[in-house]
Design a protein around this motif. Structure first.
Motif, PDB file in Angstrom:
ATOM      1  N   ILE A   1      47.351  34.874  35.560  1.00  0.00           N
ATOM      2  CA  ILE A   1      48.571  34.541  36.467  1.00  0.00           C
ATOM      3  C   ILE A   1      48.391  34.467  37.782  1.00  0.00           C
ATOM      4  O   ILE A   1      47.886  35.569  38.409  1.00  0.00           O
ATOM      5  N   SER A   2      48.667  33.453  38.298  1.00  0.00           N
ATOM      6  CA  SER A   2      48.436  33.369  39.785  1.00  0.00           C
ATOM      7  C   SER A   2      49.600  34.130  40.700  1.00  0.00           C
ATOM      8  O   SER A   2      50.375  34.306  39.947  1.00  0.00           O
ATOM      9  N   ALA A   3      49.203  34.533  41.875  1.00  0.00           N
ATOM     10  CA  ALA A   3      50.119  35.101  42.851  1.00  0.00           C
ATOM     11  C   ALA A   3      51.242  34.237  43.000  1.00  0.00           C
ATOM     12  O   ALA A   3      51.079  32.834  42.875  1.00  0.00           O
ATOM     13  N   ASN A   4      52.482  34.973  43.163  1.00  0.00           N
ATOM     14  CA  ASN A   4      53.674  34.202  43.523  1.00  0.00           C
ATOM     15  C   ASN A   4      54.440  35.033  44.393  1.00  0.00           C
ATOM     16  O   ASN A   4      54.075  35.926  44.716  1.00  0.00           O
TER      17      ASN A   4
ATOM     18  N   PHE B   1      49.690  39.298  43.975  1.00  0.00           N
ATOM     19  CA  PHE B   1      48.328  39.133  43.561  1.00  0.00           C
ATOM     20  C   PHE B   1      48.288  38.662  42.267  1.00  0.00           C
ATOM     21  O   PHE B   1      49.147  38.741  41.576  1.00  0.00           O
ATOM     22  N   ALA B   2      47.229  37.677  42.026  1.00  0.00           N
ATOM     23  CA  ALA B   2      46.953  37.117  40.601  1.00  0.00           C
ATOM     24  C   ALA B   2      46.683  38.389  39.632  1.00  0.00           C
ATOM     25  O   ALA B   2      46.257  39.395  40.192  1.00  0.00           O
TER      26      ALA B   2
ATOM     27  N   LEU C   1      45.034  43.810  38.349  1.00  0.00           N
ATOM     28  CA  LEU C   1      45.138  42.775  39.439  1.00  0.00           C
ATOM     29  C   LEU C   1      43.727  42.355  39.955  1.00  0.00           C
ATOM     30  O   LEU C   1      42.727  43.059  40.008  1.00  0.00           O
ATOM     31  N   ASP C   2      44.105  40.992  40.450  1.00  0.00           N
ATOM     32  CA  ASP C   2      42.680  40.301  40.833  1.00  0.00           C
ATOM     33  C   ASP C   2      43.199  40.287  42.405  1.00  0.00           C
ATOM     34  O   ASP C   2      43.481  39.184  42.754  1.00  0.00           O
TER      35      ASP C   2
END
Length: 561
Positions: free
Chosen positions: A501-504, A509-510, A521-522
């Motif tokens: 899931i991309s950061a928003n 964080f992704a 968390l990435d």
């Protein structure tokens, strides 16, 4: 559409600008075939290719000893490090050898000749082989020969794996392993093991990345031979074969209600093809699966062949508001339970119903989860706590030895993440996704406990919200996840996960979700190759300063291509 057979080869020379020579094991020794190239699929000397033939062509070229020719091909990643030096093709690989071995048998290259009489001891070596002509007067006499033997570099860690014997052919025993893509069994040569035998073995970390890629349906996975292994005397799941040598396995798992016929999933075998069964009730099921030839698209080699509902999932408990203890107990389904004497003898002592959050917590405890369904029954719902009226003094303050526990222990599954002293260690609860502590009455070493093991124990929550256990510890799985120690002495875990899931705006964080570890968390954008179905990575527990708390974070992506 007519079935096609695939053959793997290496481009070893050029005949003219559009025709290349290709070596493959299926052809006669030294009798390279022709590959007609096209501009849409460029290929050069040293490339690995996969060629496709109809059954008629395959029989004509490889069974009737006719030089093959094809224009139906794709370029594939090299299975071993390959380089071109002048007009010579050289390939490097790791291989187990006996002392001064003169002829090396390889499943892909066939016979490899030690024509220089290179000397070496028995063991695992990194060898370089090249194409040579044994007789310069013969046009078709090229073979693979040993050029160099070097001591194989030992990996810093091994990956423990489990396999099951699923077939025997000639002097080869084939072994299924979940970590390999479907249809790519491992093999053992020279030893016949009974069907359905369970074995354990270890794979070097570097070899694991090469031979166990997480690429479902990938047709270009290199073969892997198991050399050292141990027989698992007590299989984790009952496994057996019939007279037709079909492998069956009995499993227990939780399955959600689904009136469509869809494939299901089990944590040990992964995907299971379901062609016949609908599940009209959520609950704990006993299932039997069988190994069979997969259909396209290839999802799995395991097929569902029998199901039996063992236990229905209870309906979720709804939040209730009531001033009557009997009504509350009936709504909770507890029945007539003994009330405290104080509650019966005085009206000034009021039994208060549990707060909404506590009922919600009980619902979570009653909820079925696939891991717990494998070995644990549902914990009982504890009776609501009894509170005294404020009009009476709180006599509990005069009892210094009163337990700090907030309720009875509940059996949970956790992964050992860090060892404290010899009788104390930390675990990560796989369903709560929280840290907990375990204190033992005997040294952990005596119980064979190590970091990375999956265990079960009874845990309770203290008044300070700390989750602790002093109960008996049971090993659920000795090594569910590979681990390594980093330079700071911390422990890192190797996992697979999917759905990045991309950061928003809401999440800086992704992140990626894992069933046991929860949200990972990435925070340094380590995960790349976003076209992958699953991601393979190392993770660790670390403080994320921006969030002001400790979280699981990605340390390194493991490339599988």
């Amino acid at each position: 559409m007519e079935n096609r057979k695939s053959v793997t080869g290496i481009v070893v020379g050029q005949n003219n600008p559009t025709t290349l020579y290709v070596w493959c094991k299926e052809a006669n020794v030294g009798d390279d075939g022709f590959l007609t190239t096209n501009s849409e699929n460029p290929v050069k000397i040293g490339d690995w290719v996969q060629m496709f033939f109809t059954e008629k062509e395959y029989e004509e070229f490889f069974q009737n000893s006719k030089k093959f020719r094809t224009s139906d091909y794709i370029v594939i990643p090299e299975m071993y490090k390959t380089e071109v030096v002048g007009n010579t093709i050289k390939v490097k690989m790791n291989k187990w050898l006996t002392a001064n071995q003169q002829v090396i048998e390889d499943t892909l290259f066939g016979k490899i000749y030690n024509n220089k009489n290179l000397a070496f001891q028995s063991g695992k070596w990194t060898i370089t082989i090249k194409r040579i002509r044994r007789d310069l007067n013969l046009k078709n006499d090229s073979v693979w020969a040993l050029e160099k033997v070097e001591l194989a570099e030992e990996s810093t860690s091994d990956v423990p794996l489990i396999g099951i014997v699923v077939a025997v052919s000639g002097n080869i025993t084939y072994v299924w392993c979940k970590e390999r893509p479907p249809t790519y069994d491992l093999f053992i040569t020279g030893t016949h093991l009974p069907l359905a035998t369970w074995i354990t073995f270890s794979v070097r970390k570097d070899d694991f990345q090469e031979y166990f890629p997480e690429v479902p349906g990938n047709r270009n996975v290199p073969n892997y031979e198991i050399v050292n292994y141990e027989i698992l005397e007590t299989p984790i799941h009952r496994t057996y074969s019939n007279q037709n040598k079909t492998i069956y396995m009995d499993l227990t798992c939780f399955i959600h209600k689904n009136e469509r016929i869809d494939s299901i999933w089990h944590p040990f075998v992964g995907d299971i093809v379901n062609e016949n069964y609908r599940f009209f009730e959520s609950g704990k099921y006993s299932i039997t699966i069988r190994r069979a030839k997969p259909k396209k698209p290839i999802i799995s080699v395991w097929f569902l062949c029998n199901v039996q509902l063992l236990e229905k999932a209870p309906p979720p408990i709804q939040a209730v508001q009531t001033d009557n203890l009997g009504d509350l107990l009936r709504q909770l389904g507890i029945g007539n339970q003994r009330q405290s004497e104080d509650a019966q003898s005085t009206s000034s002592e009021v039994v208060r119903p549990p707060r909404y959050s506590r009922l919600e917590q009980q619902s979570r405890k009653l909820d079925f989860h696939s891991e717990q369904c494998l070995s644990h029954s549902i914990p009982p719902v504890p009776a609501p706590r009894t509170y005294r009226s404020r009009s009476r003094p709180n006599r509990s303050r005069s009892r210094p030895n009163r337990s700090k526990s907030r309720g009875p222990g509940i059996k949970k599954v956790g992964i050992i993440t860090r060892m404290g002293n010899d009788q104390f260690f930390y675990v990560w609860l796989t369903e709560d996704h929280k840290s907990a502590e375990i204190k033992l009455s005997v040294p952990a070493e005596k119980l064979g406990l190590k970091v990375g093991m999956k265990i079960s124990a009874e845990f309770r929550t203290e008044r300070d919200q700390k989750i602790v256990s002093e109960s008996t510890v049971t090993i659920v799985n000795e090594a569910p996840y590979p681990t390594r120690e980093n330079m700071r002495g911390g422990i890192e875990f190797q996992i697979y996960a999917e759905c990045l899931i991309s950061a928003n705006v809401t999440n800086p964080f992704a992140s990626i979700f894992h069933d046991d570890f929860g949200k990972v968390l990435d925070n340094f954008n380590k995960l790349q190759n976003h076209g992958a179905i699953k991601y393979h990575m190392w993770i660790r527990r670390a403080e994320v300063k921006r969030l002001g708390e400790h979280r699981w974070v990605v340390v390194e992506q493991i490339n599988t291509s």
